[in-house]
Design an enzyme around this catalytic site. Structure first.
Site, PDB file in Angstrom:
ATOM      1  N   ALA A  42       0.853  -1.191   0.000  1.00  0.00           N
ATOM      2  CA  ALA A  42       0.000   0.000   0.000  1.00  0.00           C
ATOM      3  C   ALA A  42       0.885   1.237   0.000  1.00  0.00           C
ATOM      4  O   ALA A  42       1.769   1.354   0.854  1.00  0.00           O
ATOM      5  CB  ALA A  42      -0.900  -0.004   1.228  1.00  0.00           C
ATOM      6  N   THR A  46       4.193   1.794   6.028  1.00  0.00           N
ATOM      7  CA  THR A  46       3.769   1.530   7.405  1.00  0.00           C
ATOM      8  C   THR A  46       3.164   2.785   8.011  1.00  0.00           C
ATOM      9  O   THR A  46       2.111   2.745   8.656  1.00  0.00           O
ATOM     10  CB  THR A  46       4.995   1.112   8.255  1.00  0.00           C
ATOM     11  OG1 THR A  46       5.607  -0.008   7.636  1.00  0.00           O
ATOM     12  CG2 THR A  46       4.590   0.760   9.673  1.00  0.00           C
ATOM     13  N   CYS A  47       3.829   3.915   7.805  1.00  0.00           N
ATOM     14  CA  CYS A  47       3.426   5.159   8.456  1.00  0.00           C
ATOM     15  C   CYS A  47       1.961   5.483   8.212  1.00  0.00           C
ATOM     16  O   CYS A  47       1.185   5.640   9.151  1.00  0.00           O
ATOM     17  CB  CYS A  47       4.328   6.287   7.950  1.00  0.00           C
ATOM     18  SG  CYS A  47       3.783   7.911   8.425  1.00  0.00           S
ATOM     19  N   ALA A 118       9.385  -5.824  -5.819  1.00  0.00           N
ATOM     20  CA  ALA A 118      10.641  -5.671  -6.569  1.00  0.00           C
ATOM     21  C   ALA A 118      11.721  -6.581  -5.994  1.00  0.00           C
ATOM     22  O   ALA A 118      11.836  -6.729  -4.772  1.00  0.00           O
ATOM     23  CB  ALA A 118      11.104  -4.215  -6.497  1.00  0.00           C
ATOM     24  N   GLY A 275       9.623  -4.271  19.188  1.00  0.00           N
ATOM     25  CA  GLY A 275      10.604  -3.640  18.306  1.00  0.00           C
ATOM     26  C   GLY A 275      10.374  -4.007  16.856  1.00  0.00           C
ATOM     27  O   GLY A 275       9.475  -4.791  16.531  1.00  0.00           O
ATOM     28  N   ALA A 324       9.243   8.286  10.917  1.00  0.00           N
ATOM     29  CA  ALA A 324       8.747   8.662   9.597  1.00  0.00           C
ATOM     30  C   ALA A 324       9.405   9.945   9.084  1.00  0.00           C
ATOM     31  O   ALA A 324       9.744  10.042   7.908  1.00  0.00           O
ATOM     32  CB  ALA A 324       7.235   8.830   9.654  1.00  0.00           C
ATOM     33  N   HIS A 448       0.817  34.391  25.047  1.00  0.00           N
ATOM     34  CA  HIS A 448       0.210  34.007  26.331  1.00  0.00           C
ATOM     35  C   HIS A 448      -1.295  33.862  26.145  1.00  0.00           C
ATOM     36  O   HIS A 448      -1.894  34.665  25.438  1.00  0.00           O
ATOM     37  CB  HIS A 448       0.488  35.088  27.377  1.00  0.00           C
ATOM     38  CG  HIS A 448      -0.191  34.808  28.688  1.00  0.00           C
ATOM     39  ND1 HIS A 448       0.271  33.849  29.564  1.00  0.00           N
ATOM     40  CD2 HIS A 448      -1.313  35.340  29.251  1.00  0.00           C
ATOM     41  CE1 HIS A 448      -0.528  33.814  30.628  1.00  0.00           C
ATOM     42  NE2 HIS A 448      -1.494  34.701  30.455  1.00  0.00           N
TER      43      HIS A 448
HETATM   44  C1  LIG Z   1       2.215   1.464  15.368  1.00  0.00           C
HETATM   45  C2  LIG Z   1       3.289   2.379  14.839  1.00  0.00           C
HETATM   46  C3  LIG Z   1       3.260   3.724  15.169  1.00  0.00           C
HETATM   47  C4  LIG Z   1       4.236   4.579  14.689  1.00  0.00           C
HETATM   48  N1  LIG Z   1       4.169   5.895  15.048  1.00  0.00           N
HETATM   49  C5  LIG Z   1       5.107   6.747  14.579  1.00  0.00           C
HETATM   50  C6  LIG Z   1       5.037   8.130  14.888  1.00  0.00           C
HETATM   51  O1  LIG Z   1       4.122   8.591  15.589  1.00  0.00           O
HETATM   52  N2  LIG Z   1       6.001   8.947  14.396  1.00  0.00           N
HETATM   53  C7  LIG Z   1       7.022   8.479  13.618  1.00  0.00           C
HETATM   54  O2  LIG Z   1       7.872   9.264  13.201  1.00  0.00           O
HETATM   55  N3  LIG Z   1       7.120   7.166  13.311  1.00  0.00           N
HETATM   56  C8  LIG Z   1       6.183   6.302  13.761  1.00  0.00           C
HETATM   57  N4  LIG Z   1       6.257   4.981  13.411  1.00  0.00           N
HETATM   58  C9  LIG Z   1       7.398   4.525  12.581  1.00  0.00           C
HETATM   59  C10 LIG Z   1       7.152   4.844  11.098  1.00  0.00           C
HETATM   60  O3  LIG Z   1       5.973   4.208  10.690  1.00  0.00           O
HETATM   61  C11 LIG Z   1       8.334   4.380  10.278  1.00  0.00           C
HETATM   62  O4  LIG Z   1       9.512   4.959  10.783  1.00  0.00           O
HETATM   63  C12 LIG Z   1       8.179   4.777   8.814  1.00  0.00           C
HETATM   64  O5  LIG Z   1       7.015   4.222   8.260  1.00  0.00           O
HETATM   65  C13 LIG Z   1       9.393   4.336   8.011  1.00  0.00           C
HETATM   66  O6  LIG Z   1       9.232   4.691   6.688  1.00  0.00           O
HETATM   67  P1  LIG Z   1       9.939   3.860   5.519  1.00  0.00           P
HETATM   68  O7  LIG Z   1       9.570   4.563   4.256  1.00  0.00           O
HETATM   69  O8  LIG Z   1      11.342   3.637   5.851  1.00  0.00           O
HETATM   70  O9  LIG Z   1       9.262   2.411   5.568  1.00  0.00           O
HETATM   71  P2  LIG Z   1       7.768   1.911   5.541  1.00  0.00           P
HETATM   72  O10 LIG Z   1       6.802   2.959   5.916  1.00  0.00           O
HETATM   73  O11 LIG Z   1       7.759   0.643   6.323  1.00  0.00           O
HETATM   74  O12 LIG Z   1       7.519   1.593   4.004  1.00  0.00           O
HETATM   75  C14 LIG Z   1       8.220   0.594   3.334  1.00  0.00           C
HETATM   76  C15 LIG Z   1       7.372   0.114   2.190  1.00  0.00           C
HETATM   77  O13 LIG Z   1       8.155  -0.730   1.368  1.00  0.00           O
HETATM   78  C16 LIG Z   1       7.320  -1.739   0.830  1.00  0.00           C
HETATM   79  N5  LIG Z   1       8.173  -2.836   0.372  1.00  0.00           N
HETATM   80  C17 LIG Z   1       8.958  -3.637   1.137  1.00  0.00           C
HETATM   81  N6  LIG Z   1       9.620  -4.522   0.359  1.00  0.00           N
HETATM   82  C18 LIG Z   1       9.249  -4.274  -0.924  1.00  0.00           C
HETATM   83  C19 LIG Z   1       9.580  -4.851  -2.176  1.00  0.00           C
HETATM   84  N7  LIG Z   1      10.454  -5.871  -2.290  1.00  0.00           N
HETATM   85  N8  LIG Z   1       8.980  -4.363  -3.278  1.00  0.00           N
HETATM   86  C20 LIG Z   1       8.100  -3.320  -3.193  1.00  0.00           C
HETATM   87  N9  LIG Z   1       7.755  -2.744  -2.041  1.00  0.00           N
HETATM   88  C21 LIG Z   1       8.317  -3.206  -0.915  1.00  0.00           C
HETATM   89  C22 LIG Z   1       6.411  -2.082   2.010  1.00  0.00           C
HETATM   90  O14 LIG Z   1       5.222  -2.709   1.576  1.00  0.00           O
HETATM   91  C23 LIG Z   1       6.169  -0.717   2.622  1.00  0.00           C
HETATM   92  O15 LIG Z   1       4.995  -0.121   2.142  1.00  0.00           O
HETATM   93  C24 LIG Z   1       5.275   4.085  13.857  1.00  0.00           C
HETATM   94  C25 LIG Z   1       5.303   2.734  13.501  1.00  0.00           C
HETATM   95  C26 LIG Z   1       4.327   1.889  13.981  1.00  0.00           C
HETATM   96  C27 LIG Z   1       4.368   0.446  13.581  1.00  0.00           C
END
Ligand SMILES: Cc1cc2nc3c(=O)[nH]c(=O)nc-3n(C[C@H](O)[C@H](O)[C@H](O)COP(=O)(O)OP(=O)(O)OC[C@H]3O[C@@H](n4cnc5c(N)ncnc54)[C@H](O)[C@@H]3O)c2cc1C
Length: 470
Positions: A42, A46-47, A118, A275, A324, A448
């Site tokens: 999607a 994750t974010c 990918a 984690g 994020a 304030h």
């Molecule tokens: C419950 C929860 C709450 C959170 N709250 C916060 C918050 O309040 N503030 C904050 O800063 N961070 C928060 N985070 C952390 C934040 O979600 C992540 O740091 C952030 O999403 C990382 O972004 P990213 O782009 O590195 O990876 P992701 O958002 O994980 O995106 C990676 C994407 O890559 C795709 N992918 C993986 N492998 C492949 C492949 N081979 N081919 C094609 N696509 C692929 C996945 O489907 C995914 O959509 C939270 C996380 C969780 C689980």
């Protein structure tokens, strides 16, 4: 969505459409780089889909219910009934609007979006397997790996979405469980414990270490834990989850303390939040010529570059801090470097927030870290109980703390535990990033009555000039 057959050649291939990947894609396209973004699940990652946004939506919903039902001292009498399905539908609506926004932003900038998985097949080649149609073969000049992270499982506690939940499962329950067991008191465990305690669940938390939010300073963690206890959350520290067995209404989870003592906890649902780990397996990194470190993360320099000149890694897959906003900035930097711009990331002033009650916001160094780095730190603090605005919000717990270098009075860091700490920390992040001194912040007139006055007062306290605290 412009899936189509996808291009066979692209200047920049980005794998993963989370905040790291989609921001890199938009920025690269803005700079005239021919860009292809591949996402297997999607857009928004994750974010937007299973993390920051849905959890904050549920936190807001739980706050509304809790505050309305706990305001008799303010002359408000209400007994809110919570329909979790309705709340989850509302949350899903927020998510859908945002994820559609990401897709249309990418498309309007001219990014080629492909839905599929990918896998790298060579140093400049990848295959994208799609649900429909043949795999697409793509040749690229540069690549950005932005594949994010997934929850770590405790051995034996594989997620089944019923008895054993991941954070993703816990964001889409149909009803509030009577008894929720949370394994892990890190920020995800603490945020979701707070949500479900406010929605009326009996929440128990087991944590292997001896305090909640173990990566934060003791007094920060203690305050958050005590407020969670006020909501009825029952903490058991020094307990490691070992195994579980099904019971009529859920599971019995057995934990072990460091002396080998065993305790049984019974709950309807068990959330395991211990984690997150990088998603690098199955990505064909060996074909690319890259090897993750022993924890599965890809090491990068301050431009997001891996060991390979033409391959970048951004976001969670590039390691801590897994946030994020870090992913987004790393995405921007990588895109700018690909486009030939002189960009680099400075990790010094990355803020972090925990959306518990009260919230936590931190940036830069703690007092101990400043000492360790060779500074002679001075510290200023303003307790929220002395803030007029906090009182009008019916909030009294928490503080703003600033850490500065005694000699130069440069701000080095700050820790905030307060309502809206996630917003308050932005001013302090700007101050640290700009190399502001205590005088710069003290000389800035604050509105304030606001919570942000506590920032100025904490700064005044550092030089012994506080007016509203003693
Ligand atoms: C419950 C929860 C709450 C959170 N709250 C916060 C918050 O309040 N503030 C904050 O800063 N961070 C928060 N985070 C952390 C934040 O979600 C992540 O740091 C952030 O999403 C990382 O972004 P990213 O782009 O590195 O990876 P992701 O958002 O994980 O995106 C990676 C994407 O890559 C795709 N992918 C993986 N492998 C492949 C492949 N081979 N081919 C094609 N696509 C692929 C996945 O489907 C995914 O959509 C939270 C996380 C969780 C689980």
């Amino acid at each position: 969505m412009t899936a189509g057959d996808g291009p066979t050649e692209t200047e920049l291939l980005i794998v993963g459409g989370g905040p790291g990947g989609y921001v890199a894609a938009i920025r690269a396209a803005q700079l005239g780089v021919d860009t292809t973004l591949v996402e297997k699940d999607a857009f928004g990652g994750t974010c937007l889909n299973y993390g920051c946004i849905p959890s904050k939506a549920l936190i807001s919903g739980a706050d509304v219910a809790h505050e309305a039902g706990d305001a008799e001292h303010m002359g408000i009498y209400a007994d809110p009934a919570v329909d979790l399905t309705g709340m989850v539908e509302w949350k899903d609506g927020v998510v859908t609007r945002l994820t559609r926004g990401v897709e249309s932003l990418c498309e309007s900038e001219g990014v080629d979006l492909i839905e599929g998985t990918a896998t790298f097949t060579g140093e400049h080649a990848a295959r994208v397997d799609r649900d429909e149609g043949d795999p697409a073969e793509i040749e690229f000049e540069h690549a950005v790996v932005a594949t994010g992270s997934r929850p770590i499982t405790v051995p034996g506690f594989e997620f089944d979405g019923e008895r054993i939940l991941s954070s993703k499962d816990a964001l889409s329950l149909e009803s509030v469980p009577d008894r929720l067991l949370v394994v892990g008191a890190g920020y995800i465990g603490m945020e979701l414990s707070t949500v479900y305690a406010k929605l009326g669940a009996d929440v128990t938390v087991v944590e292997m270490l001896d305090e909640a939010l173990p990566t934060y300073e003791d007094d920060v963690a203690k305050l958050v834990r005590e407020r969670a206890e006020d909501l009825g959350v029952d903490f058991h520290f020094g307990e490691a989850a070992q195994e579980w067995e099904a019971a009529d209404e859920g599971a019995v989870v057995y934990t072990e303390d460091e002396d080998g003592g065993r305790t049984a906890f019974e709950a309807d649902r068990t959330l395991v939040a211990v984690g997150r780990q990088a998603v690098t397996d199955g990505l064909g990194l060996d074909a690319l010529g890259l090897e993750p470190d022993e924890n599965g993360f890809l090491e990068t320099d301050d431009r997001g570059r891996t060991d390979l000149e033409h391959v970048f890694a951004v976001g969670d897959v590039a390691g801590e801090p897994m946030l994020a906003h870090t992913a987004m900035v790393e995405g921007e930097v990588a895109a700018e470097v690909v486009a030939g711009e002189p960009a680099a990331l400075d990790h010094q002033a990355i803020p972090a927030a925990v959306f518990t009650d009260p919230e936590v916001g931190t940036v830069g160094m703690t007092e101990a870290e400043a000492e360790e780095a060779g500074f002679d730190p001075i510290v200023g603090e303003m307790p929220m109980r002395a803030s007029g605005r906090a009182m009008t919000l019916d909030e009294r717990d928490g503080f703003v703390r600033v850490v500065a270098d005694a000699e130069t009075e440069f701000l080095l860091g700050a820790q905030v535990v307060a309502p809206e700490a996630s917003e308050l920390i932005a001013e302090l992040a700007l101050a640290v990033e700009m190399g502001a001194t205590l005088e710069d912040v003290a000389g800035t007139i604050h509105t304030h009555p606001t919570l942000s006055e506590a920032v100025r007062e904490a700064v005044l306290d550092a030089t012994g000039d506080a007016v509203h605290t003693q």
